[in-house]
Write an enzyme that holds these catalytic residues in place. Sequence first.
Site, PDB file in Angstrom:
ATOM      1  N   ASP A  13       0.826  -1.260  -0.037  1.00 36.19           N
ATOM      2  CA  ASP A  13       0.104  -0.050   0.041  1.00 36.19           C
ATOM      3  C   ASP A  13       0.831   1.243  -0.135  1.00 36.19           C
ATOM      4  OD1 ASP A  13      -2.196  -1.738   0.257  1.00 36.19           O
ATOM      5  OD2 ASP A  13      -3.053  -1.110   1.916  1.00 36.19           O
ATOM      6  N   GLN A  85       3.143  -5.793  11.373  1.00 41.93           N
ATOM      7  CA  GLN A  85       3.394  -7.222  10.779  1.00 41.93           C
ATOM      8  C   GLN A  85       2.193  -7.353  10.479  1.00 41.93           C
ATOM      9  OE1 GLN A  85       3.224 -10.452   9.841  1.00 41.93           O
ATOM     10  NE2 GLN A  85       2.693 -10.607  11.846  1.00 41.93           N
ATOM     11  N   SER A 127      -8.309  -2.964   9.988  1.00 36.28           N
ATOM     12  CA  SER A 127      -8.638  -3.959   9.122  1.00 36.28           C
ATOM     13  C   SER A 127      -9.696  -4.773   9.198  1.00 36.28           C
ATOM     14  CB  SER A 127      -7.452  -5.066   9.534  1.00 36.28           C
ATOM     15  OG  SER A 127      -7.674  -6.219   8.828  1.00 36.28           O
ATOM     16  N   GLU A 129     -10.045  -7.743   9.376  1.00 32.29           N
ATOM     17  CA  GLU A 129      -9.620  -9.001  10.465  1.00 32.29           C
ATOM     18  C   GLU A 129     -10.102  -8.619  11.815  1.00 32.29           C
ATOM     19  OE1 GLU A 129      -7.663 -12.173  10.516  1.00 32.29           O
ATOM     20  OE2 GLU A 129      -8.625 -11.716   8.584  1.00 32.29           O
ATOM     21  N   TYR A 151      -3.052 -10.971  15.106  1.00 33.50           N
ATOM     22  CA  TYR A 151      -2.936  -9.745  14.469  1.00 33.50           C
ATOM     23  C   TYR A 151      -4.289  -9.103  14.473  1.00 33.50           C
ATOM     24  CZ  TYR A 151      -3.320  -7.322   9.961  1.00 33.50           C
ATOM     25  OH  TYR A 151      -3.603  -6.324   9.099  1.00 33.50           O
ATOM     26  N   ARG A 186       1.559  -7.389  -4.252  1.00 32.12           N
ATOM     27  CA  ARG A 186       1.277  -8.150  -2.932  1.00 32.12           C
ATOM     28  C   ARG A 186       2.442  -8.881  -2.442  1.00 32.12           C
ATOM     29  NH1 ARG A 186      -1.638  -7.998   1.552  1.00 32.12           N
ATOM     30  NH2 ARG A 186      -3.437  -8.952   1.580  1.00 32.12           N
TER      31      ARG A 186
HETATM   32  P1  NDP Z   1       2.934  -4.923   3.663  1.00 31.85           P
HETATM   33  O1  NDP Z   1       3.207  -6.164   4.471  1.00 31.85           O
HETATM   34  O2  NDP Z   1       3.155  -5.055   2.278  1.00 31.85           O
HETATM   35  O3  NDP Z   1       3.853  -3.779   4.392  1.00 31.85           O
HETATM   36  C1  NDP Z   1       4.088  -3.587   5.531  1.00 31.85           C
HETATM   37  C2  NDP Z   1       5.105  -2.328   5.926  1.00 31.85           C
HETATM   38  O4  NDP Z   1       5.076  -2.343   7.107  1.00 31.85           O
HETATM   39  C3  NDP Z   1       6.331  -2.591   5.167  1.00 31.85           C
HETATM   40  O5  NDP Z   1       6.907  -1.482   4.686  1.00 31.85           O
HETATM   41  C4  NDP Z   1       7.288  -3.029   6.412  1.00 31.85           C
HETATM   42  O6  NDP Z   1       8.713  -2.905   6.031  1.00 31.85           O
HETATM   43  C5  NDP Z   1       6.755  -2.169   7.147  1.00 31.85           C
HETATM   44  N1  NDP Z   1       7.113  -2.673   8.845  1.00 31.85           N
HETATM   45  C6  NDP Z   1       6.852  -3.580   9.436  1.00 31.85           C
HETATM   46  N2  NDP Z   1       7.573  -3.841  10.595  1.00 31.85           N
HETATM   47  C7  NDP Z   1       7.839  -2.251  10.805  1.00 31.85           C
HETATM   48  C8  NDP Z   1       8.371  -1.716  11.800  1.00 31.85           C
HETATM   49  N3  NDP Z   1       8.608  -2.366  12.971  1.00 31.85           N
HETATM   50  N4  NDP Z   1       8.902  -0.404  11.823  1.00 31.85           N
HETATM   51  C9  NDP Z   1       8.701   0.010  10.450  1.00 31.85           C
HETATM   52  N5  NDP Z   1       8.222  -0.445   9.329  1.00 31.85           N
HETATM   53  C10 NDP Z   1       7.777  -1.668   9.588  1.00 31.85           C
HETATM   54  O7  NDP Z   1       1.310  -4.511   3.905  1.00 31.85           O
HETATM   55  P2  NDP Z   1       0.197  -3.633   3.129  1.00 31.85           P
HETATM   56  O8  NDP Z   1       1.067  -2.711   2.281  1.00 31.85           O
HETATM   57  O9  NDP Z   1      -0.433  -4.927   2.326  1.00 31.85           O
HETATM   58  O10 NDP Z   1      -0.467  -3.235   4.237  1.00 31.85           O
HETATM   59  C11 NDP Z   1      -0.522  -1.810   4.821  1.00 31.85           C
HETATM   60  C12 NDP Z   1      -1.347  -1.585   6.090  1.00 31.85           C
HETATM   61  O11 NDP Z   1      -2.484  -1.873   5.936  1.00 31.85           O
HETATM   62  C13 NDP Z   1      -0.669  -2.661   7.274  1.00 31.85           C
HETATM   63  O12 NDP Z   1      -0.900  -2.080   8.439  1.00 31.85           O
HETATM   64  C14 NDP Z   1      -1.715  -3.815   7.036  1.00 31.85           C
HETATM   65  O13 NDP Z   1      -1.808  -4.529   8.225  1.00 31.85           O
HETATM   66  C15 NDP Z   1      -2.966  -3.014   6.753  1.00 31.85           C
HETATM   67  N6  NDP Z   1      -4.013  -3.578   6.061  1.00 31.85           N
HETATM   68  C16 NDP Z   1      -3.908  -4.173   4.819  1.00 31.85           C
HETATM   69  C17 NDP Z   1      -4.754  -4.917   4.076  1.00 31.85           C
HETATM   70  C18 NDP Z   1      -4.504  -5.753   2.838  1.00 31.85           C
HETATM   71  O14 NDP Z   1      -5.284  -6.427   2.421  1.00 31.85           O
HETATM   72  N7  NDP Z   1      -3.383  -5.344   2.504  1.00 31.85           N
HETATM   73  C19 NDP Z   1      -6.021  -4.823   4.744  1.00 31.85           C
HETATM   74  C20 NDP Z   1      -6.448  -4.268   5.826  1.00 31.85           C
HETATM   75  C21 NDP Z   1      -5.305  -3.770   6.411  1.00 31.85           C
HETATM   76  P3  NDP Z   1       9.624  -4.008   5.416  1.00 31.85           P
HETATM   77  O15 NDP Z   1       9.531  -3.701   3.785  1.00 31.85           O
HETATM   78  O16 NDP Z   1      10.849  -3.498   5.938  1.00 31.85           O
HETATM   79  O17 NDP Z   1       9.122  -5.387   5.594  1.00 31.85           O
HETATM   80  P1  GDR Z   2      -5.604 -12.641   5.163  1.00 29.22           P
HETATM   81  O1  GDR Z   2      -4.990 -12.795   4.039  1.00 29.22           O
HETATM   82  O2  GDR Z   2      -5.595 -13.671   6.345  1.00 29.22           O
HETATM   83  O3  GDR Z   2      -6.978 -12.423   5.054  1.00 29.22           O
HETATM   84  O4  GDR Z   2      -5.113 -11.040   5.647  1.00 29.22           O
HETATM   85  P2  GDR Z   2      -4.327 -14.167   3.284  1.00 29.22           P
HETATM   86  O5  GDR Z   2      -4.197 -13.959   1.837  1.00 29.22           O
HETATM   87  O6  GDR Z   2      -2.986 -14.535   4.303  1.00 29.22           O
HETATM   88  O7  GDR Z   2      -5.332 -15.212   3.556  1.00 29.22           O
HETATM   89  C1  GDR Z   2      -6.799 -15.321   2.793  1.00 29.22           C
HETATM   90  C2  GDR Z   2      -7.512 -16.551   3.353  1.00 29.22           C
HETATM   91  O8  GDR Z   2      -6.959 -17.515   2.399  1.00 29.22           O
HETATM   92  C3  GDR Z   2      -6.732 -18.620   3.135  1.00 29.22           C
HETATM   93  N1  GDR Z   2      -5.793 -19.420   2.451  1.00 29.22           N
HETATM   94  C4  GDR Z   2      -4.299 -19.193   2.304  1.00 29.22           C
HETATM   95  N2  GDR Z   2      -3.688 -18.058   2.810  1.00 29.22           N
HETATM   96  C5  GDR Z   2      -2.380 -18.105   2.574  1.00 29.22           C
HETATM   97  N3  GDR Z   2      -1.834 -16.779   2.851  1.00 29.22           N
HETATM   98  N4  GDR Z   2      -1.794 -19.106   2.132  1.00 29.22           N
HETATM   99  C6  GDR Z   2      -2.136 -20.258   1.812  1.00 29.22           C
HETATM  100  O9  GDR Z   2      -1.785 -21.367   1.292  1.00 29.22           O
HETATM  101  C7  GDR Z   2      -3.663 -20.358   2.033  1.00 29.22           C
HETATM  102  N5  GDR Z   2      -4.664 -21.340   1.699  1.00 29.22           N
HETATM  103  C8  GDR Z   2      -5.821 -20.912   2.163  1.00 29.22           C
HETATM  104  C9  GDR Z   2      -6.550 -18.146   4.499  1.00 29.22           C
HETATM  105  O10 GDR Z   2      -6.674 -19.210   5.441  1.00 29.22           O
HETATM  106  C10 GDR Z   2      -7.429 -17.034   4.706  1.00 29.22           C
HETATM  107  O11 GDR Z   2      -8.831 -17.490   5.066  1.00 29.22           O
HETATM  108  C11 GDR Z   2      -4.812 -10.055   4.891  1.00 29.22           C
HETATM  109  C12 GDR Z   2      -3.656  -9.173   5.170  1.00 29.22           C
HETATM  110  O12 GDR Z   2      -3.483  -8.322   4.290  1.00 29.22           O
HETATM  111  C13 GDR Z   2      -3.908  -8.473   6.536  1.00 29.22           C
HETATM  112  O13 GDR Z   2      -2.759  -7.573   6.885  1.00 29.22           O
HETATM  113  C14 GDR Z   2      -5.185  -7.602   6.379  1.00 29.22           C
HETATM  114  O14 GDR Z   2      -5.490  -7.045   7.464  1.00 29.22           O
HETATM  115  C15 GDR Z   2      -6.129  -8.655   5.710  1.00 29.22           C
HETATM  116  O15 GDR Z   2      -6.102  -9.461   4.692  1.00 29.22           O
HETATM  117  C16 GDR Z   2      -7.580  -7.764   5.466  1.00 29.22           C
END
Ligand code: NDP
Ligand code: GDR
Length: 328
Positions: A13, A85, A127, A129, A151, A186
């Site tokens: 993001d 995380q 989220s 979640e 989480y 992603r």
């Molecule tokens: P990513 O896992 O792709 O990115 C996470 C980011 O956090 C990375 O830049 C990572 O750095 C950084 N980070 C982790 N730990 C630390 C730390 N201790 N200090 C500073 N930076 C840190 O996540 P997304 O971009 O997918 O998601 C963005 C946010 O939105 C997250 O908070 C996630 O939980 C939340 N979210 C995401 C959703 C989704 O579906 N994608 C849905 C709802 C919420 P590094 O590159 O070094 O690992």
């Molecule tokens: P989620 O995303 O847990 O919803 O969190 P993920 O893509 O990991 O899982 C989605 C669903 O798929 C099922 N699943 C698997 N998931 C993974 N990763 N690997 C597998 O092999 C697999 N097989 C089945 C999972 O059980 C789950 O039900 C994401 C993250 O981006 C969070 O940070 C964010 O907050 C939420 O979406 C909204």
Amino acid sequence: MKRAFITGVTGQDGAYLSQLLLDKGYEVWGLVRRSSMADVNDGRLRWLGIADRVKMVDGNLLDISGLIRTIREVKPDEIYNLAAQSFVRSSWQQPILTSNVTGLAVVNMLEAIRLEAPRARFYQASSSEMYGLVQEPVQSEKTPFYPRSPYGVAKLFGHWMTVNYRESFGLHASSGILFNHESPLRGIEFVTRKVTHGVASIKLGLTKEIRLGNIDAQRDWGHSKDYARAMWLMMQQEKPDDYVIATGRTTTVRAMCEVAFAHVGLKAADHIVIDPELFRPAEVDILLGDASKARATLGWEPKISMEAMIREMVDADMERLATKRGRA
Ligand code: NDP
Ligand code: GDR
């Protein structure tokens, strides 16, 4: 020129949000945690061709003194807290780290802002979640929360702290309750990307199967690019608030796989292997969001369908594997 500060700028993001803000003429600053592989941690920003336009600051969400100094020096107008995380499955393996980074560290940000930039606008990445074991068939801002993973619990803490600092200190703090959103950027451990990367590998003859856990789980999947726009829109409102961001459509992991395989002329059932090791200790079976508040107040709606997004992701993985372009 407005100035934005993004934590998690190297994540999925963070990359799309940086692109959107740069296009709007912002100066974009990002917090980057030190890594022994400093040459690759801006891979996503490079993929979008914007790495040299984002100003990077060393730091960590766990280090409040660094955050205070950074916010004092950068003087941002808008602060987006995306760092976390973020991998749900890892949160059972690392519950304390997840609680510290995804939960407690939100207060580090809020305190740093309260001290150094009380008029800045703050976005917290909450989220879906947090709904976990869903209490209503369609989840809105009014649906009670019931997180199902360390989480989810940590995100709920960060969410309520954001609400509390808004109500206690008048901070312009908003929380986006975003449902799953994906893209070619992603992380490969999340199920959509694991599948699109696996499909591309199978098509290119590099492997034969994809091992998955619970493929009956259902998610409301949107595109990160659409969701970054929603974050920005929240920051443009006079009043801070909380918003659900979702497509209003839910799909099983199985059906998502079928879209990915069909795109390259293959059948999912021929290549998916169910691995009991990949099931989670507690599962979120189904998520389905109601974003009508965001539609009415922000004028936001998603533009990219789940099918179009999955096809884009398969194409990007085919290109990566074929040309070994970038690492993201
Ligand atoms: P990513 O896992 O792709 O990115 C996470 C980011 O956090 C990375 O830049 C990572 O750095 C950084 N980070 C982790 N730990 C630390 C730390 N201790 N200090 C500073 N930076 C840190 O996540 P997304 O971009 O997918 O998601 C963005 C946010 O939105 C997250 O908070 C996630 O939980 C939340 N979210 C995401 C959703 C989704 O579906 N994608 C849905 C709802 C919420 P590094 O590159 O070094 O690992
Ligand atoms: P989620 O995303 O847990 O919803 O969190 P993920 O893509 O990991 O899982 C989605 C669903 O798929 C099922 N699943 C698997 N998931 C993974 N990763 N690997 C597998 O092999 C697999 N097989 C089945 C999972 O059980 C789950 O039900 C994401 C993250 O981006 C969070 O940070 C964010 O907050 C939420 O979406 C909204």
